[in-house]
Write a protein that holds these residues in place. Sequence first.
Motif, short mmCIF file in Angstrom:
data_model
loop_
_atom_site.label_atom_id
_atom_site.label_comp_id
_atom_site.label_asym_id
_atom_site.label_seq_id
_atom_site.Cartn_x
_atom_site.Cartn_y
_atom_site.Cartn_z
N THR A 97 -8.53 -67.91 -16.00
CA THR A 97 -8.21 -66.91 -14.49
C THR A 97 -6.43 -67.40 -15.04
O THR A 97 -5.48 -68.54 -14.95
CB THR A 97 -8.45 -67.38 -14.03
OG1 THR A 97 -7.98 -69.20 -13.56
CG2 THR A 97 -10.33 -68.40 -14.10
N GLU A 98 -6.01 -66.44 -14.37
CA GLU A 98 -4.32 -66.83 -13.92
C GLU A 98 -4.11 -67.52 -13.30
O GLU A 98 -3.13 -68.62 -12.87
CB GLU A 98 -4.17 -65.01 -13.06
CG GLU A 98 -4.14 -64.17 -13.47
CD GLU A 98 -4.39 -62.63 -12.81
OE1 GLU A 98 -3.93 -61.50 -13.62
OE2 GLU A 98 -4.00 -62.88 -11.22
N ASN A 129 -6.18 -61.65 -20.59
CA ASN A 129 -5.71 -60.90 -19.13
C ASN A 129 -6.38 -59.84 -18.54
O ASN A 129 -6.97 -58.19 -19.83
CB ASN A 129 -4.44 -61.50 -19.29
CG ASN A 129 -3.93 -62.97 -18.71
OD1 ASN A 129 -4.80 -63.42 -18.57
ND2 ASN A 129 -2.42 -63.20 -19.05
N ASP A 130 -6.09 -59.41 -17.43
CA ASP A 130 -6.18 -57.63 -17.10
C ASP A 130 -5.40 -57.23 -17.72
O ASP A 130 -4.07 -57.48 -17.48
CB ASP A 130 -6.38 -58.36 -15.58
CG ASP A 130 -6.97 -56.79 -14.99
OD1 ASP A 130 -6.71 -55.76 -15.51
OD2 ASP A 130 -6.88 -57.08 -13.38
N LYS A 157 -3.89 -52.17 -11.75
CA LYS A 157 -5.32 -53.79 -10.41
C LYS A 157 -4.22 -54.33 -9.97
O LYS A 157 -4.38 -55.07 -9.34
CB LYS A 157 -6.37 -53.92 -11.43
CG LYS A 157 -7.37 -52.10 -11.66
CD LYS A 157 -8.99 -53.21 -12.53
CE LYS A 157 -9.79 -52.22 -12.12
NZ LYS A 157 -10.93 -52.44 -13.02
N ARG A 158 -3.63 -55.05 -11.41
CA ARG A 158 -2.80 -56.14 -10.98
C ARG A 158 -1.51 -55.79 -10.22
O ARG A 158 -1.14 -56.94 -9.00
CB ARG A 158 -2.01 -56.56 -12.72
CG ARG A 158 -2.97 -57.53 -13.80
CD ARG A 158 -1.98 -57.95 -14.00
NE ARG A 158 -1.01 -58.04 -14.86
CZ ARG A 158 -1.23 -57.54 -16.35
NH1 ARG A 158 -2.24 -57.09 -16.45
NH2 ARG A 158 0.07 -56.80 -16.41
N ARG A 162 -2.89 -56.56 -6.55
CA ARG A 162 -3.55 -58.02 -6.02
C ARG A 162 -2.26 -58.79 -5.21
O ARG A 162 -0.86 -58.66 -5.73
CB ARG A 162 -4.77 -58.69 -7.69
CG ARG A 162 -5.29 -58.32 -8.08
CD ARG A 162 -5.78 -59.53 -8.69
NE ARG A 162 -4.98 -60.22 -9.39
CZ ARG A 162 -5.08 -59.80 -10.75
NH1 ARG A 162 -6.47 -58.69 -11.28
NH2 ARG A 162 -4.47 -60.39 -12.02
N ARG A 197 -5.79 -63.99 -9.89
CA ARG A 197 -7.05 -63.94 -9.67
C ARG A 197 -7.28 -65.55 -10.48
O ARG A 197 -7.32 -66.27 -11.08
CB ARG A 197 -7.30 -63.08 -11.26
CG ARG A 197 -8.90 -63.07 -11.76
CD ARG A 197 -9.10 -61.88 -12.79
NE ARG A 197 -7.55 -62.39 -13.83
CZ ARG A 197 -8.38 -62.87 -15.11
NH1 ARG A 197 -9.51 -64.09 -14.66
NH2 ARG A 197 -7.79 -62.55 -15.75
N SER A 198 -8.79 -65.61 -9.54
CA SER A 198 -8.86 -67.06 -9.90
C SER A 198 -10.60 -66.92 -10.26
O SER A 198 -11.20 -68.40 -10.46
CB SER A 198 -9.65 -67.72 -8.42
OG SER A 198 -10.37 -67.00 -7.11
N THR A 255 -14.19 -62.99 -15.28
CA THR A 255 -14.96 -61.54 -14.63
C THR A 255 -15.89 -61.25 -16.53
O THR A 255 -15.79 -61.61 -16.99
CB THR A 255 -13.89 -60.53 -14.53
OG1 THR A 255 -13.54 -60.23 -15.83
CG2 THR A 255 -12.92 -60.42 -13.97
#
Length: 236
Positions: free
Chosen positions: A78-79, A97-98, A103-104, A107, A111-112, A115
Amino acid sequence: MINPWHLSLWRSLQERIQFLPSSMLFVGSPGTDIQNLGMELAGMLLCDIAINEQPCSKCNSCHLFAQGVHPDLHVISTEEAEEICDLRFRSHSMRYNDLDTSKRSRRTSLRSIITVDQIRAVTDSLNKSAGVGTRKICLIYPAEALNLNAANALLKSLEEPSSGTYFLLMSSFPGNLPPTIRSRCSRFELNNPTNDESIEWLTAIHKVDLKVAQQLIEHGFGPYEALRMNTKESLD
């Protein structure tokens, strides 16, 4: 480098390196750097010419691993967790990563969760041939961050891993993992450092003030949590 409180398990893993199960769950307390043991085990499994159950540090695989670009090491995280991990870990995890920058940008926090898109991407990669040697490693930390859809997507791969594939799930809260995930992994318990071990590690290796180290450890922080808190802002 293996932390001193993980040495006994590390030696056991070295002795059975040729007979390790394909899916493993490593459980250790927060702040004790459990992801480091996972990375070191990945490096040992990927080494082309391990000597005395140790990575040789000289082969192509070891060089790629050290540089954070080994094509057969797939790190899912996760980030939020990446913020506390070393550069070698982050370099490998960036692949999953995303990638949707829009999207990033929307936020407001890191992100925790892990996915389902991350798991689908890594399982697609694992179904391909190894890029360098014969083994492929999927390291997931923190495993308890898998959301339900991601956990379900991972199940089939755990049940029927492709040839030469190892799954290393690292978790501090295994009770938050679905029972179906836990039941498909061989579980390894990581030792926690004693207060004296933590204080010695902080003061001797990282030059943390003795009184600061004692206070943080006695308040229940793990050694890596204490190390990260050893700033004027945090201490204030």
